[in-house]
Design a protein around this motif. Structure first.
Motif, PDB file in Angstrom:
ATOM      1  N   ASP A  32       0.815  -1.213   0.000  1.00 48.07           N
ATOM      2  CA  ASP A  32       0.000   0.000   0.000  1.00 48.07           C
ATOM      3  C   ASP A  32       0.851   1.267   0.000  1.00 48.07           C
ATOM      4  OD1 ASP A  32      -2.247  -1.554   0.023  1.00 48.07           O
ATOM      5  OD2 ASP A  32      -2.584  -1.398   2.188  1.00 48.07           O
ATOM      6  N   SER A  33       2.081   1.164   0.519  1.00 44.62           N
ATOM      7  CA  SER A  33       2.968   2.331   0.547  1.00 44.62           C
ATOM      8  C   SER A  33       3.637   2.581  -0.802  1.00 44.62           C
ATOM      9  CB  SER A  33       4.056   2.132   1.610  1.00 44.62           C
ATOM     10  OG  SER A  33       4.912   1.062   1.240  1.00 44.62           O
ATOM     11  N   GLY A  34       3.438   1.673  -1.755  1.00 47.58           N
ATOM     12  CA  GLY A  34       4.057   1.797  -3.065  1.00 47.58           C
ATOM     13  C   GLY A  34       5.374   1.062  -3.173  1.00 47.58           C
ATOM     14  N   GLU A  35       5.803   0.451  -2.071  1.00 46.14           N
ATOM     15  CA  GLU A  35       7.075  -0.275  -2.050  1.00 46.14           C
ATOM     16  C   GLU A  35       6.903  -1.657  -2.651  1.00 46.14           C
ATOM     17  OE1 GLU A  35      10.489  -1.724   1.179  1.00 46.14           O
ATOM     18  OE2 GLU A  35       8.584  -0.870   1.850  1.00 46.14           O
ATOM     19  N   LEU A  36       7.918  -2.116  -3.379  1.00 41.62           N
ATOM     20  CA  LEU A  36       7.960  -3.486  -3.867  1.00 41.62           C
ATOM     21  C   LEU A  36       8.747  -4.332  -2.875  1.00 41.62           C
ATOM     22  CD1 LEU A  36       8.662  -3.033  -7.694  1.00 41.62           C
ATOM     23  CD2 LEU A  36       6.600  -3.989  -6.651  1.00 41.62           C
ATOM     24  N   VAL A  37       8.177  -5.475  -2.491  1.00 42.01           N
ATOM     25  CA  VAL A  37       8.817  -6.380  -1.546  1.00 42.01           C
ATOM     26  C   VAL A  37       8.951  -7.744  -2.212  1.00 42.01           C
ATOM     27  CG1 VAL A  37       8.627  -7.503   0.704  1.00 42.01           C
ATOM     28  CG2 VAL A  37       7.812  -5.157   0.419  1.00 42.01           C
ATOM     29  N   ALA A  38      10.135  -8.356  -2.101  1.00 43.79           N
ATOM     30  CA  ALA A  38      10.366  -9.680  -2.680  1.00 43.79           C
ATOM     31  C   ALA A  38      10.960 -10.598  -1.627  1.00 43.79           C
ATOM     32  CB  ALA A  38      11.296  -9.588  -3.881  1.00 43.79           C
ATOM     33  N   SER A  39      10.505 -11.854  -1.605  1.00 42.90           N
ATOM     34  CA  SER A  39      11.027 -12.881  -0.707  1.00 42.90           C
ATOM     35  C   SER A  39      11.100 -14.195  -1.476  1.00 42.90           C
ATOM     36  CB  SER A  39      10.132 -13.041   0.529  1.00 42.90           C
ATOM     37  OG  SER A  39      10.071 -11.856   1.287  1.00 42.90           O
ATOM     38  N   HIS A  40      11.759 -15.176  -0.878  1.00 42.63           N
ATOM     39  CA  HIS A  40      11.985 -16.453  -1.554  1.00 42.63           C
ATOM     40  C   HIS A  40      11.678 -17.604  -0.601  1.00 42.63           C
ATOM     41  CE1 HIS A  40      14.156 -14.019  -4.549  1.00 42.63           C
ATOM     42  NE2 HIS A  40      14.609 -13.373  -3.488  1.00 42.63           N
ATOM     43  N   TYR A  41      10.780 -18.487  -1.025  1.00 42.81           N
ATOM     44  CA  TYR A  41      10.361 -19.612  -0.187  1.00 42.81           C
ATOM     45  C   TYR A  41      10.010 -20.815  -1.064  1.00 42.81           C
ATOM     46  CZ  TYR A  41       9.924 -16.396   3.772  1.00 42.81           C
ATOM     47  OH  TYR A  41      10.181 -15.489   4.768  1.00 42.81           O
TER      48      TYR A  41
END
Length: 233
Positions: A32-41
């Motif tokens: 919602d803040s416009g940030e892109l978040v990436a994780s790996h699982y």
């Protein structure tokens, strides 16, 4: 992802195979803040029951977990999640082509899966973790099960608090399987031979995927007209 009709991968069954064979996924959220978040699982399929169809995106259901506080960083469950599966891939040298001049390329297979995650209860999350462990331990000589002993079960019940499980029902996907389908058979044979060789860009898994794409053959997976390296011509 750029759409190239000749490389498009549209069959749900093929997407499921890709996930089963390449379960390490990249999770991407636009918060919602416009940030892109990436994780790996790692992820596993929630397999359909007998008689279920394999024709729509909704037939692809994935389960996994994230470690805290990734569920907050991703705002998990509040909006769509992009989950990326990457299969065999590798560099293809122009020296392996007949055409001159030529430029290099990269062969690959990948799927972009989209859906809104459903958060799991602790009990269901623990069951998913159990299945996830079994999925990978099954091929070990002496599998270490999550609930193999009382001590293991107690330990798993404690560590589950540090994870958040989720189910992703895919609502749409885009997938691409670029395996030199636009090249003549002689060039494909040469590329596969190089990938099966001992050079700096050798990749047996990519060679096997190319064989799969370029036609069904004997039980060893060799397509008709493309002999396995070292096999009969």
């Amino acid at each position: 992802m750029r759409h190239t009709p000749s490389f498009a991968l549209t069959e749900v069954a093929a997407i499921k195979r890709l996930i089963r064979e390449n379960p390490w996924a990249t999770l991407v959220s636009h918060t919602d803040s416009g940030e892109l978040v990436a994780s790996h699982y790692p992820v596993i399929l929630e397999e359909s029951g007998e008689g279920a169809s394999d024709g729509a995106a909704e037939d692809i259901v994935l389960v996994s977990h994230v470690g805290r506080p990734d569920e907050q960083l991703h705002e998990l469950g509040r909006h769509e999640l992009l989950l990326i599966i990457q299969g065999p891939h590798g560099y293809i040298s122009p020296g392996w082509y007949d055409a001159k001049p030529a430029v290099p390329t990269w062969n690959f297979v990948t799927a972009h899966l989209t859906g809104t995650p459903e958060l799991l209860s602790d009990d269901e999350n623990l069951r998913v973790l159990d299945r996830l462990v079994d999925n990978f331990e099954d091929r070990m000589r002496e599998p270490r099960r999550l609930n193999a002993t009382v001590a293991n079960s107690e330990y798993a019940a404690r560590i589950v608090q540090g994870t958040v499980g989720f189910r992703l029902r895919v609502t749409r996907f885009t997938a691409k399987n670029k395996m030199s389908q636009n090249r003549p058979v002689e060039t494909v044979e040469r590329i596969i031979g190089e990938l099966e060789g001992s050079g700096p860009y050798a990749s047996p898994t990519l060679a096997a995927e190319m064989r799969r794409v370029h036609g069904a053959g004997p039980a060893d997976g060799t397509p008709v007209g493309i002999p396995a390296r070292g096999g009969a011509e």
